[in-house]
Design a protein around this motif. Structure first.
Motif, mmCIF file in Angstrom:
data_model
loop_
_atom_site.group_PDB
_atom_site.id
_atom_site.type_symbol
_atom_site.label_atom_id
_atom_site.label_comp_id
_atom_site.label_asym_id
_atom_site.label_seq_id
_atom_site.Cartn_x
_atom_site.Cartn_y
_atom_site.Cartn_z
ATOM 1 N N LEU A 25 -103.433 18.733 54.395
ATOM 2 C CA LEU A 25 -103.435 17.709 53.135
ATOM 3 C C LEU A 25 -103.007 18.274 51.945
ATOM 4 O O LEU A 25 -102.315 17.441 51.309
ATOM 5 N N ARG A 26 -103.409 19.510 51.459
ATOM 6 C CA ARG A 26 -102.924 19.966 50.327
ATOM 7 C C ARG A 26 -101.440 19.997 50.273
ATOM 8 O O ARG A 26 -100.670 19.689 49.328
ATOM 9 N N ASN A 27 -100.991 20.461 51.466
ATOM 10 C CA ASN A 27 -99.382 20.601 51.525
ATOM 11 C C ASN A 27 -98.591 19.160 51.277
ATOM 12 O O ASN A 27 -97.791 19.062 50.491
ATOM 13 N N MET A 28 -99.109 18.142 51.795
ATOM 14 C CA MET A 28 -98.723 16.748 51.926
ATOM 15 C C MET A 28 -98.818 16.386 50.355
ATOM 16 O O MET A 28 -97.990 15.749 49.731
ATOM 17 N N GLU A 29 -100.100 16.633 49.779
ATOM 18 C CA GLU A 29 -100.174 16.295 48.580
ATOM 19 C C GLU A 29 -99.230 16.997 47.335
ATOM 20 O O GLU A 29 -98.500 16.253 46.465
ATOM 21 N N ALA A 30 -98.819 18.227 47.568
ATOM 22 C CA ALA A 30 -97.868 18.880 46.999
ATOM 23 C C ALA A 30 -96.705 18.540 46.933
ATOM 24 O O ALA A 30 -95.623 18.672 46.170
ATOM 25 N N GLU A 31 -96.300 17.853 48.230
ATOM 26 C CA GLU A 31 -94.903 17.273 48.316
ATOM 27 C C GLU A 31 -94.794 15.908 47.794
ATOM 28 O O GLU A 31 -93.993 15.243 48.246
ATOM 29 N N GLY A 32 -95.867 15.493 47.128
ATOM 30 C CA GLY A 32 -95.756 14.121 46.615
ATOM 31 C C GLY A 32 -96.396 12.891 47.281
ATOM 32 O O GLY A 32 -96.459 11.869 46.637
ATOM 33 N N SER A 33 -97.239 13.133 48.455
ATOM 34 C CA SER A 33 -97.952 12.281 48.928
ATOM 35 C C SER A 33 -99.184 11.956 48.157
ATOM 36 O O SER A 33 -99.875 12.603 47.642
ATOM 37 N N ASP A 34 -99.471 10.476 48.070
ATOM 38 C CA ASP A 34 -100.610 10.198 47.424
ATOM 39 C C ASP A 34 -101.650 9.795 48.340
ATOM 40 O O ASP A 34 -101.724 8.988 49.500
ATOM 41 N N LEU A 35 -102.835 10.506 48.444
ATOM 42 C CA LEU A 35 -103.902 10.744 49.650
ATOM 43 C C LEU A 35 -104.730 9.845 49.247
ATOM 44 O O LEU A 35 -105.799 9.754 49.892
ATOM 45 N N GLY A 36 -104.876 9.047 48.189
ATOM 46 C CA GLY A 36 -105.913 8.112 47.522
ATOM 47 C C GLY A 36 -106.121 7.156 48.628
ATOM 48 O O GLY A 36 -107.319 6.758 48.755
ATOM 49 N N PRO A 37 -104.949 6.299 48.828
ATOM 50 C CA PRO A 37 -105.200 5.064 49.502
ATOM 51 C C PRO A 37 -105.544 5.191 50.847
ATOM 52 O O PRO A 37 -105.198 6.038 51.580
ATOM 53 N N SER A 38 -106.393 4.286 51.400
ATOM 54 C CA SER A 38 -106.793 4.193 53.132
ATOM 55 C C SER A 38 -105.591 3.611 53.441
ATOM 56 O O SER A 38 -104.673 3.095 53.062
ATOM 57 N N ARG A 39 -105.422 4.195 54.712
ATOM 58 C CA ARG A 39 -104.212 3.972 55.482
ATOM 59 C C ARG A 39 -104.382 4.187 57.152
ATOM 60 O O ARG A 39 -105.582 4.731 57.256
ATOM 61 N N PHE A 40 -103.580 3.837 57.850
ATOM 62 C CA PHE A 40 -103.840 4.071 59.356
ATOM 63 C C PHE A 40 -103.448 5.375 59.817
ATOM 64 O O PHE A 40 -102.307 5.799 59.406
ATOM 65 N N ILE A 41 -104.633 6.138 60.399
ATOM 66 C CA ILE A 41 -104.289 7.613 60.717
ATOM 67 C C ILE A 41 -104.381 7.331 62.292
ATOM 68 O O ILE A 41 -105.193 6.875 62.871
#
Length: 112
Positions: A17-33
């Motif tokens: 998750l840290r890597n995704m965030e560092a690559e610019g992903s916004d992890l705040g919104p709910s989404r289908f996982i």
């Protein structure tokens, strides 16, 4: 009921998750996982899918070209991608999969 999360899985998910965030992903919104699982036969895959659906997941069962454990089940839930949420669900579904001769095979979602 709270349970102790193994640090190795928790840390692995935290790093992803840290890597995704560092690559610019916004992890705040709910989404289908999607949580992926593999099974040796159709009956085991279907039994797992039924129980996961009872716990609020949508599921997809499909046969794939793989010699070992050729049945895939994807269990999907709309949720916020926090390390705690993902790790807790991954552990719960893995225990459920193991009770049906299967095992967890990772998770993922479309990046936002």
């Amino acid at each position: 009921m709270l349970h102790e999360v193994p640090m190795s899985l928790f840390e692995e998910n935290a790093t992803i998750l840290r890597n995704m965030e560092a690559e610019g992903s916004d992890l705040g919104p709910s989404r289908f996982i999607d949580f992926f699982h593999v099974f040796p036969d159709r009956a085991s895959a279907d039994a797992f899918a039924r129980e996961a659906e009872q716990e609020g997941f949508s599921t997809r069962v499909e046969k794939v070209e793989r010699e070992e454990d050729p049945w895939d089940v994807t269990a999907t839930k709309d949720m916020t991608p926090t390390c705690e949420n993902i790790t807790g669900i991954e552990e719960r579904l893995n225990a459920l999969a193991q009770s049906h001769l299967g095992r967890a095979d990772g998770w993922g979602f479309f990046r936002v």
